[in-house]
Scaffold this active site. Structure first.
Site, short mmCIF file in Angstrom:
data_model
loop_
_atom_site.label_atom_id
_atom_site.label_comp_id
_atom_site.label_asym_id
_atom_site.label_seq_id
_atom_site.Cartn_x
_atom_site.Cartn_y
_atom_site.Cartn_z
N ASP A 27 -5.11 -6.29 21.59
CA ASP A 27 -5.37 -4.86 21.70
C ASP A 27 -5.31 -4.05 20.35
O ASP A 27 -4.61 -4.73 19.17
CB ASP A 27 -4.19 -4.33 22.43
CG ASP A 27 -4.23 -2.79 22.77
OD1 ASP A 27 -5.50 -2.18 22.73
OD2 ASP A 27 -3.22 -2.01 23.13
N ASN A 29 -8.39 -2.94 18.54
CA ASN A 29 -9.74 -3.11 17.92
C ASN A 29 -9.99 -1.37 17.36
O ASN A 29 -10.65 -1.28 16.30
CB ASN A 29 -10.57 -3.69 18.54
CG ASN A 29 -10.44 -5.29 19.00
OD1 ASN A 29 -9.64 -5.88 18.05
ND2 ASN A 29 -11.16 -5.84 19.65
N ARG A 40 -16.04 2.46 16.83
CA ARG A 40 -14.94 1.47 17.38
C ARG A 40 -15.52 -0.03 17.63
O ARG A 40 -14.68 -0.97 17.61
CB ARG A 40 -14.74 1.86 18.87
CG ARG A 40 -13.94 3.21 18.90
CD ARG A 40 -13.91 3.73 20.54
NE ARG A 40 -13.51 2.63 21.20
CZ ARG A 40 -11.99 2.59 21.30
NH1 ARG A 40 -11.24 3.31 20.77
NH2 ARG A 40 -11.90 1.35 22.38
N HIS A 44 -14.30 -4.02 17.06
CA HIS A 44 -14.51 -5.40 18.43
C HIS A 44 -15.11 -6.47 17.49
O HIS A 44 -14.75 -7.74 17.58
CB HIS A 44 -15.38 -5.03 19.36
CG HIS A 44 -14.94 -3.94 20.22
ND1 HIS A 44 -13.54 -3.93 20.61
CD2 HIS A 44 -15.33 -2.83 20.56
CE1 HIS A 44 -13.26 -2.99 21.48
NE2 HIS A 44 -14.14 -2.19 21.56
N GLU A 74 -10.71 -2.53 34.32
CA GLU A 74 -10.58 -0.86 33.98
C GLU A 74 -11.68 -0.50 32.61
O GLU A 74 -11.92 0.49 32.53
CB GLU A 74 -9.11 -0.60 33.60
CG GLU A 74 -8.38 -0.60 35.04
CD GLU A 74 -8.18 -1.85 35.50
OE1 GLU A 74 -7.85 -2.71 34.89
OE2 GLU A 74 -8.15 -2.03 36.58
N ARG A 78 -15.32 2.66 29.67
CA ARG A 78 -15.69 3.21 28.11
C ARG A 78 -17.19 3.45 28.27
O ARG A 78 -17.98 3.13 29.27
CB ARG A 78 -15.50 1.83 27.43
CG ARG A 78 -13.80 1.51 27.31
CD ARG A 78 -13.70 0.35 26.40
NE ARG A 78 -12.10 0.04 26.50
CZ ARG A 78 -11.35 -0.30 25.55
NH1 ARG A 78 -11.90 -0.54 24.45
NH2 ARG A 78 -9.85 -0.22 25.68
N LEU A 138 -7.74 -28.19 23.96
CA LEU A 138 -7.62 -26.77 24.24
C LEU A 138 -8.31 -26.10 25.27
O LEU A 138 -9.68 -26.55 25.27
CB LEU A 138 -7.61 -25.96 23.12
CG LEU A 138 -7.28 -24.50 23.29
CD1 LEU A 138 -5.91 -24.12 23.72
CD2 LEU A 138 -7.56 -23.73 21.96
C1 FPP Z 1 -8.84 -3.86 22.89
O1 FPP Z 1 -8.93 -3.02 22.02
C2 FPP Z 1 -9.99 -4.96 22.80
C3 FPP Z 1 -10.94 -5.04 24.00
C4 FPP Z 1 -11.01 -4.17 25.00
C5 FPP Z 1 -11.89 -5.95 23.67
C6 FPP Z 1 -11.70 -7.21 23.05
C7 FPP Z 1 -12.76 -7.93 22.56
C8 FPP Z 1 -13.02 -8.80 21.64
C9 FPP Z 1 -11.75 -8.94 20.69
C10 FPP Z 1 -14.01 -9.53 21.07
C11 FPP Z 1 -14.57 -10.44 22.07
C12 FPP Z 1 -13.74 -11.52 22.06
C13 FPP Z 1 -14.08 -12.81 22.38
C14 FPP Z 1 -13.14 -14.03 22.51
C15 FPP Z 1 -15.41 -13.12 23.16
P1 FPP Z 1 -9.11 -1.44 22.34
O2 FPP Z 1 -10.70 -1.26 22.00
O3 FPP Z 1 -8.66 -1.22 23.47
O4 FPP Z 1 -8.27 -0.90 21.15
P2 FPP Z 1 -7.67 0.54 21.10
O5 FPP Z 1 -6.53 0.36 22.05
O6 FPP Z 1 -7.20 0.61 19.53
O7 FPP Z 1 -8.70 1.57 21.46
#
Ligand code: FPP
Length: 245
Positions: A27, A29, A40, A44, A74, A78, A138
């Protein structure tokens, strides 16, 4: 201190208390990017770099299973642009890392409802899962279009279809209808960005999981933070609803 050093240094206890399965709610990003005045999706992109580092650290530490919560049921709420970007990252990640998976004997697996994914992403995941299925290192489980409630409901549907064959409905019997029944329940779930929420992640499997919340946003999370969470896990006493012996 590298994860490898951390794994062999003092705070680590003996094999028995080592987490076999670690789940990660990646969480923060979006916040990471917004705080830097960036869009945003840049968060990611950075988040993917962190995910690669943590996969390597978990592999080096000898962890057996690592479940990454990449995209929830959910997350479709976005914008189309953000959703498309994340899906593109997944595809890019799988294609670019195949050699790394082979060299490190890493097996890729999937949790979630693949029927809801764009067909090219579903195909890429299926192919990488197939290509790596015999690797004994792994196991990385990508939770994508995954929701804990959705997994349980899909499991119940499959169970109802199988009902004519009979049998007693027990917890152990129901477990066979979850996405990956052979994978042990997570011992430890790490969540970044300081949120104290489970967010629909591994609801059934996480019944007795230990939680570790890091204040760091996912792009800032390091191998050392991961090693610290594992070390702290090893110091905890797990009673599974029982009493101290
Ligand atoms: C949550 O941060 C993150 C996500 C919903 C996406 C996660 C994706 C990645 C880390 C990249 C892809 C990874 C792999 C292994 C393929 P958020 O956007 O909800 O952050 P916020 O709460 O600050 O808005």
């Amino acid at each position: 201190m590298s994860a490898k050093q951390a794994a062999s240094s003092k705070p680590f206890l003996e094999e028995g208390s080592f987490p076999a399965h670690v789940g990660v709610i990646m969480d923060g990003n979006g916040r990471w990017a917004v705080r830097r005045g960036q869009i945003r999706t840049q968060g990611h992109l950075e988040g993917l770099k962190t995910a690669k580092k943590i996969v390597k650290a978990a592999s080096d530490m000898g962890i057996a299973y690592l479940t990454l919560y990449v995209f929830s049921t959910e997350n479709w709420k976005r914008t189309a642009e953000e959703v498309g970007f994340i899906m593109g990252l997944v595809k890019q990640y799988l294609a670019a890392e195949l050699d790394f998976f082979r060299r490190n004997r890493i097996r890729i697996r999937y949790a979630g409802d693949a029927r809801g994914l764009p067909p090219d992403i579903a195909r890429e995941i299926r192919e990488v899962c197939d290509d790596t299925r015999d690797f004994s290192g792994l196991q990385v489980i990508l939770a994508l279009n995954y929701g804990g409630r959705d997994e349980i409901v899909r499991g119940i549907r499959r169970l109802l279809e199988a009902l004519p064959s009979g049998g007693e409905l027990t917890e152990a019997a129901f477990r066979q209808y979850l996405d990956n029944p052979d994978i042990p329940d997570p011992d430890l779930i790490i969540r970044t960005a300081g949120e104290m929420r489970i967010s629909n992640f591994l609801l059934w499997e996480g019944a007795y999981t230990e939680y570790w919340v890091s204040e760091k946003l996912w792009p800032d999370f390091t191998e050392e933070d991961f090693a610290l969470a594992v070390t702290r896990f090893q110091g905890r006493e797990r009673r599974y609803g029982g009493v101290t012996g």
